[in-house]
Scaffold this active site. Structure first.
Site, PDB file in Angstrom:
ATOM      1  N   MET A 231      37.698 -23.078   2.434  1.00  0.00           N
ATOM      2  CA  MET A 231      36.920 -24.317   2.445  1.00  0.00           C
ATOM      3  C   MET A 231      37.778 -25.419   3.036  1.00  0.00           C
ATOM      4  O   MET A 231      38.938 -25.608   2.667  1.00  0.00           O
ATOM      5  CB  MET A 231      36.491 -24.665   1.010  1.00  0.00           C
ATOM      6  CG  MET A 231      35.705 -25.950   0.887  1.00  0.00           C
ATOM      7  SD  MET A 231      34.116 -25.887   1.781  1.00  0.00           S
ATOM      8  CE  MET A 231      33.884 -27.619   2.139  1.00  0.00           C
TER       9      MET A 231
ATOM     10  N   HIS B  18      37.886 -27.872  11.466  1.00  0.00           N
ATOM     11  CA  HIS B  18      37.009 -28.757  10.688  1.00  0.00           C
ATOM     12  C   HIS B  18      37.632 -30.148  10.492  1.00  0.00           C
ATOM     13  O   HIS B  18      36.910 -31.103  10.186  1.00  0.00           O
ATOM     14  CB  HIS B  18      36.722 -28.150   9.313  1.00  0.00           C
ATOM     15  CG  HIS B  18      35.545 -27.210   9.297  1.00  0.00           C
ATOM     16  ND1 HIS B  18      34.298 -27.589   9.710  1.00  0.00           N
ATOM     17  CD2 HIS B  18      35.438 -25.911   8.888  1.00  0.00           C
ATOM     18  CE1 HIS B  18      33.462 -26.555   9.563  1.00  0.00           C
ATOM     19  NE2 HIS B  18      34.130 -25.522   9.071  1.00  0.00           N
TER      20      HIS B  18
ATOM     21  N   GLU C 168      39.471 -23.635   9.689  1.00  0.00           N
ATOM     22  CA  GLU C 168      39.519 -24.773   8.752  1.00  0.00           C
ATOM     23  C   GLU C 168      40.256 -25.959   9.394  1.00  0.00           C
ATOM     24  O   GLU C 168      39.891 -27.109   9.172  1.00  0.00           O
ATOM     25  CB  GLU C 168      40.186 -24.368   7.429  1.00  0.00           C
ATOM     26  CG  GLU C 168      39.544 -23.174   6.713  1.00  0.00           C
ATOM     27  CD  GLU C 168      38.029 -23.226   6.629  1.00  0.00           C
ATOM     28  OE1 GLU C 168      37.491 -24.316   6.368  1.00  0.00           O
ATOM     29  OE2 GLU C 168      37.385 -22.183   6.844  1.00  0.00           O
TER      30      GLU C 168
HETATM   31 ZN   LIG Z   1      33.380 -23.602   8.678  1.00  0.00          ZN
END
Ligand SMILES: [Zn+2]
Length: 701
Positions: free
Chosen positions: A306, A335, A332
């Site tokens: 996450m 992101h 990640e």
């Molecule tokens: Zn993702």
């Protein structure tokens, strides 16, 4: 922070980074499709400037107690109720209000009247009546909510036995998509961003980490303090507390993990993280979050990874599969730009985060590891997309990039491969349109600069794209027949076009040739012997096994030959390889390799490996074997996973068939998790009724 305007969603679904006249007064806001939040009716009436959490963690009773202070400004006159998202697992003790600067009786923090109403199965509505003197336009005020929360969807308590070290308990939170309303009352929408601070009190020996840019620790008081200086949506607020230690692995990065995992984690990542960050900065501009740390969590972590800002959460089970670890961490990191700095304003357009992050991840791997490697990984994922497509049929609404929620639909149930891979294909198409990947990199840099710390809808991205490339606007690329932008967004079915992946041929070619040899009747052992799997990369091997799996059922003779050729060899490889071989074993009811399945399920207790295997075992003839293994291992499974597996084991008649059933967007199906991407392996306790079997989609991004 003051310089960043909270985006406002107006009735035409266009997010305005500055509230416009058309939004004031709330005209048309009822038409906005924010059906997943109770606060939809009035979040636009207030600006959330900042919030503070003051929490005490009590492991003995698995409880978080404390208070939250929300700093708000009324934007619209006459609004007498503040509506926040909350959850039945969060119990409110009292709510006070304070208006800084006002003297006299009004400064004594009067208790407010509030009411909690049912909303959906994933949340409730907290309605707070505001005193008249508070709700004057542009006046700042503070709401303090005292509350206790236990084990709602966001909060995962692990007894010591469920941790890697098995000596101390651990707790972590997982907010995506709409779980954090059980952690603290909030405007639980990615359209609203704010800074936050937190004070967390814990027992001795417990280390707390949060998705924050600064932290401090007072050993004497056992108090951790955190500050996130940049605005983030509620779902990106995350906390983990347990027996965690760290090693610095770069100038702005450290690895956190339980002591028994730390050495391995550091050796697997080494200096790579700073290198990946540098590549990403060259492509997309400065990394805006300051720190990039990673915390490895026990196998009970319900997803793979996450992108919590400043602190990626990742499952420790992935450590043994080096190439997957690499892809997941780079994803990640991506992101940090796409999803965290610029965020999709609604969950109906999750591709704006996942499609762009997947594209960015592949730009990073192309620069760091070459085009062939990146194309191989893309072929592997697009194979999975097409597998999902075959399962769903061409007209399923989940295959749209712009999905349409109906009230009651849990946005968490709509994470699927289309979000990632169809989104990736659309971004790749935009890149092709501008004729040069470097030009598109510069567009993405400008896009981040333009929209960072705000939330956008697809139209913002596309308008900005056409402004950035006026020649494309002039040539009407948005209306090109068959490839209209509108069709990309709203048509069901596969991507309208896919990028050229021929540069991966040097790696994918041998895989396909070996697949073809195994498909010939009878397979030619001499020709097959020319291929040495141990010289292949993990992605080549998993692509080969996935394609074999697609051809199942295989004849017993072929299964015997495959097992003699590969079974012992594959058993020495990483879990991502092994689970695929074991799925072939199960789907072909090949009993000689059953002990390997038992060994695997005794070793691996994460959702991402257990659920697909149990689904396969239970939909075939090996259900008794599955039940036996489950009883032997259940004590080491998180209660949520235990419940999921019990449902798979004991409700087989209602389970997905080999072809799976289709989740509906048209009616609430709260018990229907979706096909499940790697970093979103489903909600906290997903029942399995009516789902698409994870085994068919377990290769996602
Ligand atoms: Zn993702």
């Amino acid at each position: 922070m003051a310089q960043f305007q909270r985006p406002t969603l107006c009735c035409c679904r266009k997010v305005l980074t500055v509230p416009s006249k058309s939004c004031e007064g709330g005209q048309g806001l009822g038409q906005c499709r924010l059906v997943d939040i109770a606060s939809a009716s009035n979040f636009h009436c207030f600006k959330l400037r900042h919030f503070h959490l003051d929490l005490r963690l009590n492991f003995a009773v698995k409880e978080i107690t404390g208070w939250q202070v929300l700093e708000l400004v009324a934007i619209q006159p006459g609004v007498q109720t503040l509506v926040l998202d909350t959850h039945p697992s969060l119990l409110i003790q009292s709510i006070d209000c304070k208006v800084p600067g006002i003297t006299g009786a009004q400064d004594i923090s009067p208790s407010l009247i509030y009411r909690v109403d049912p909303f959906t199965d994933y949340g409730s509505s907290l309605n707070i009546s505001l005193p008249a003197y508070v709700i004057r336009p542009h006046r700042a005020f503070q709401i303090t909510v005292r509350y206790t929360t236990t084990d709602g969807p966001a909060i995962w308590w692990l007894d010591a036995e469920l941790t890697c070290g098995q000596t101390r308990p651990l707790v972590f939170t997982q907010g995506h998509s709409v779980c954090n309303r059980s952690f603290f009352p909030c405007f639980d929408t990615p359209a609203v961003k704010s800074t936050y601070t937190a004070t967390v009190r814990v027992p001795e020996g417990v280390t707390v980490l949060m998705s924050a840019s600064r932290s401090a620790y007072s050993k004497q008081d056992r108090v951790f303090q955190f500050s996130m200086e940049y605005p983030v949506p509620a779902y990106l607020v995350a906390l983990v507390a347990g027996d965690l230690q760290h090693v610095d692995i770069g100038p702005r990065s450290r690895v956190w993990a339980e002591p028994c995992v730390l050495t391995c984690a550091v050796s697997k990542l080494g200096g790579s993280v700073e290198r990946w960050l540098n590549v990403a900065e060259d492509l997309f501009g400065p990394y805006v979050w300051g720190r990039y740390d990673i915390v490895f969590l026990p196998p009970s972590f319900p997803i793979v990874a996450m992108e919590n800002p400043c602190l990626t959460f990742i499952i420790s089970s992935i450590l043994e599969s080096r190439e997957f670890l690499l892809i997941d961490v780079i994803h990640e990191i991506a992101h940090g730009w796409f999803g965290n700095a610029v965020t999709n304003a609604t969950w109906e357009e999750m591709w704006l985060s996942e499609g762009l992050a997947t594209y960015a991840q592949r730009r990073i791997t192309t620069e760091a590891y070459g085009e062939a490697f990146t194309c191989l990984e893309t072929v592997f994922r697009l194979d999975a997309l097409h597998r999902q497509m075959r399962l769903l049929g061409d007209n399923n609404p989940v295959s749209k990039l712009q999905v349409k929620f109906e009230p009651g639909i849990n946005p968490s149930s709509l994470m699927n491969l289309f979000t990632y891979e169809k989104g990736f294909c659309f971004v790749s198409y935009l890149s092709q349109l501008c004729g040069n990947v470097k030009r598109f990199d510069s567009f993405l840099r400008a896009y981040i600069e333009q929209f960072k710390f705000s939330s956008v809808v697809a139209q913002d991205l596309l308008d900005f794209f056409l402004c950035f490339f006026p020649e494309l606007k002039e040539s009407c690329v948005a209306q090109r027949e068959g490839l209209e932008f509108e069709r990309w967004l709203n048509a069901c079915g596969p991507p309208l076009c896919e990028p050229d992946l021929s540069a991966g041929g040097v790696l994918t070619g041998p895989v396909q040739r070996l697949c073809d040899l195994w498909a010939s009747e009878p397979p030619d052992p001499e020709a097959i012997a020319n291929f040495n799997l141990s010289s292949w990369s993990t992605f080549q091997t998993v692509l080969f096994l996935d394609r074999l799996l697609d051809r199942s059922p295989l004849s017993h003779e072929v299964m015997g030959q495959l097992s003699r050729c590969y079974s012992a060899q594959l058993d020495e490889m990483n879990a991502e390889v092994r689970i695929r071989w074991l799925q072939i074993v199960v789907r072909n009811s090949f009993y000689p390799d059953l002990p390997r399945i038992r060994g695997f399920l005794h070793k691996h207790t994460s959702r991402m490996y257990t659920v697909p295997l149990y689904e396969d075992l239970c939909s075939g003839v090996m259900k008794c074997f599955a039940a036996e293994v489950f009883y032997q291992t259940q004590a080491r499974l998180h209660p949520n996973l235990r419940r999921t597996l019990q449902q798979i084991l004991f409700q087989t008649s209602a389970l997905s068939t080999p072809t799976g059933s289709v989740p509906s967007l048209l009616h609430p199906t709260p018990s229907s998790p979706s096909p499940t991407p790697r970093d979103q392996l489903g909600p906290s306790d997903p029942p399995t009724t009516g789902t698409i079997a994870l085994r068919d989609v377990n290769v996602s991004a």
